[in-house]
Design an enzyme around this catalytic site. Sequence first.
Site, short mmCIF file in Angstrom:
data_model
loop_
_atom_site.label_atom_id
_atom_site.label_comp_id
_atom_site.label_asym_id
_atom_site.label_seq_id
_atom_site.Cartn_x
_atom_site.Cartn_y
_atom_site.Cartn_z
NE ARG A 47 65.58 46.99 45.14
CZ ARG A 47 65.50 48.29 44.87
NH1 ARG A 47 66.56 48.98 44.57
NH2 ARG A 47 64.34 48.91 44.90
CG ASN A 65 65.64 46.20 41.57
OD1 ASN A 65 65.61 45.10 42.11
ND2 ASN A 65 64.72 47.12 41.79
#
Length: 122
Positions: A47, A65
Amino acid sequence: MSVVLFVHTDQDHVTRERNMSAGESAGGNLVSVDFEVFGYVQGVCFRMYTEKEGLHLGLVGWVKNTYSGTVVGQVQGPAKQVEEMKFWLSKKGSPSSRITKATFSNQRNIEKLELSGFNTRF
């Protein structure tokens, strides 16, 4: 609209950063696309690197996620840079990630950016 462009060379690497916010147009055809990345993509700073790459390309968007072990998100910006981001999400990712597949959906032309910045959602 104000677009700030910084270009510097770090060996063979060129960095571009653009400050654009929701409602602004980059003067070209803007697109939006949703993505999902499969493989070993959690617990490897995927990320963080996605945010960094998105900002490097001058895009806006978000990343998060999933409970199933994938990473999903959305990117918006000039079509050329969005295509570069799609390649990065499909083939590169974070240094420790192992991407097995990336899917892209809901790609559409947009009149103006609908998001601001690039961030992680929880």
